[in-house]
Design a protein around this motif. Sequence first.
Motif, mmCIF file in Angstrom:
data_model
loop_
_atom_site.group_PDB
_atom_site.id
_atom_site.type_symbol
_atom_site.label_atom_id
_atom_site.label_comp_id
_atom_site.label_asym_id
_atom_site.label_seq_id
_atom_site.Cartn_x
_atom_site.Cartn_y
_atom_site.Cartn_z
ATOM 1 N N ALA A 45 -24.070 29.667 25.240
ATOM 2 C CA ALA A 45 -24.251 30.960 25.908
ATOM 3 C C ALA A 45 -23.124 31.912 25.524
ATOM 4 C CB ALA A 45 -24.303 30.766 27.420
ATOM 5 N N SER A 46 -23.047 32.225 24.251
ATOM 6 C CA SER A 46 -22.037 33.136 23.727
ATOM 7 C C SER A 46 -22.448 34.581 23.991
ATOM 8 C CB SER A 46 -21.878 32.923 22.219
ATOM 9 O OG SER A 46 -23.075 33.294 21.554
ATOM 10 N N GLN A 47 -21.522 35.498 23.749
ATOM 11 C CA GLN A 47 -21.852 36.916 23.908
ATOM 12 C C GLN A 47 -22.947 37.337 22.935
ATOM 13 O OE1 GLN A 47 -20.377 39.211 26.342
ATOM 14 N NE2 GLN A 47 -22.383 39.960 25.724
ATOM 15 N N ASP A 48 -22.889 36.811 21.712
ATOM 16 C CA ASP A 48 -23.925 37.141 20.732
ATOM 17 C C ASP A 48 -25.300 36.644 21.183
ATOM 18 O OD1 ASP A 48 -22.179 38.424 19.030
ATOM 19 O OD2 ASP A 48 -21.807 36.655 17.797
ATOM 20 N N ILE A 50 -26.261 36.256 24.285
ATOM 21 C CA ILE A 50 -26.672 37.145 25.390
ATOM 22 C C ILE A 50 -27.203 38.458 24.833
ATOM 23 C CG2 ILE A 50 -25.820 38.468 27.368
ATOM 24 C CD1 ILE A 50 -23.790 36.135 27.782
ATOM 25 N N ASP A 51 -26.510 39.023 23.842
ATOM 26 C CA ASP A 51 -26.976 40.272 23.228
ATOM 27 C C ASP A 51 -28.341 40.082 22.563
ATOM 28 O OD1 ASP A 51 -24.684 41.559 24.074
ATOM 29 O OD2 ASP A 51 -23.635 41.316 22.154
ATOM 30 N N TYR A 67 -22.055 27.292 31.324
ATOM 31 C CA TYR A 67 -20.762 27.603 31.948
ATOM 32 C C TYR A 67 -20.412 26.582 33.031
ATOM 33 C CZ TYR A 67 -21.912 32.154 29.870
ATOM 34 O OH TYR A 67 -22.279 33.163 29.012
ATOM 35 N N ARG A 80 -15.495 34.911 29.979
ATOM 36 C CA ARG A 80 -16.613 34.356 30.736
ATOM 37 C C ARG A 80 -17.125 35.370 31.759
ATOM 38 N NH1 ARG A 80 -16.285 29.222 34.778
ATOM 39 N NH2 ARG A 80 -14.537 30.480 35.437
ATOM 40 N N GLN A 82 -17.111 38.613 31.491
ATOM 41 C CA GLN A 82 -17.894 39.635 30.795
ATOM 42 C C GLN A 82 -19.285 39.119 30.437
ATOM 43 O OE1 GLN A 82 -17.101 42.932 30.223
ATOM 44 N NE2 GLN A 82 -15.387 42.421 31.592
ATOM 45 N N ARG A 83 -19.358 37.875 30.044
ATOM 46 C CA ARG A 83 -20.666 37.292 29.719
ATOM 47 C C ARG A 83 -21.564 37.250 30.954
ATOM 48 N NH1 ARG A 83 -18.865 31.843 26.377
ATOM 49 N NH2 ARG A 83 -18.239 32.818 24.404
ATOM 50 N N LYS A 86 -22.816 40.643 32.146
ATOM 51 C CA LYS A 86 -23.907 41.198 31.349
ATOM 52 C C LYS A 86 -25.236 40.527 31.670
ATOM 53 C CE LYS A 86 -24.190 43.440 26.919
ATOM 54 N NZ LYS A 86 -23.504 43.642 25.611
#
Length: 252
Positions: A45-48, A50-51, A67, A80, A82-83, A86
């Motif tokens: 579950a990385s930021q990329d 999620i995007d 997480y 974490r 910020q993820r 979002k």
Amino acid sequence: MANLNDIIQWCNQTLKTNEFKDYAPNGLQIEGKKEVKKILCAVTASQDAIDACIAHDADVLLVHHGYFWKGEAYPITGMRGQRIKKLIQHDISLIAYHLPLDSHPVLGNNAAIADLLQLEDITPLDATEKHPIGNIGRLPHPLSALEFQTLLQTRINPNILHLPASREKIQRIGYCTGAAQDFISKASEEMCDAYISGEVSERTFYEAKELNVHYFACGHHATERYGVQRLGKALAEQFGITYHYFEQDNPV
């Protein structure tokens, strides 16, 4: 369209999550919208990821690495935070399955490795485990270390680290995806010619040599990208929804 709670219940029952003692919660970690049309699957579950979930207008992010890991700090701050912020802002649910998705005999990461390598006569690496997360299989024909490395590079990951042993031929294979390099000792006890996992430690070099078991580090990410895809496809078929797999070029 499917109900989120129905999806979670089906996954939990299918993967038998209540029978595992894990390092993080399995199942629903962040709750979003109740109705689900599309799932995006990713290893982590990385930021990329999620995007990508947002870009695909997906309602659920389904991952292997979520997480709230054991030992993590409680405050939801920094990267974490910020993820999670979002995900909540876009009303996206986060669903994660760790050991249950390694272990499952059909949907699991280890099951996929056995299929990719066409291994036969599958047995547990540790027969005392109720739900083994590692297995042993046999190649249809013995291969040299170089031939087996080439097979791994073709089927799993072109970037393989081989720690050699003195055995000339490889046929009996122990394997456990992810960061399970220390199970090489169990592979030795079970008379394996080679052992496969994702990561490697400095000590693994000596263990491979002294235990006389070829070790192949095939990448943590590379060995664990199959379970979420298999689970996503199964959910799509079960509930009539769509799924998409997000692949990230993680060399580790």
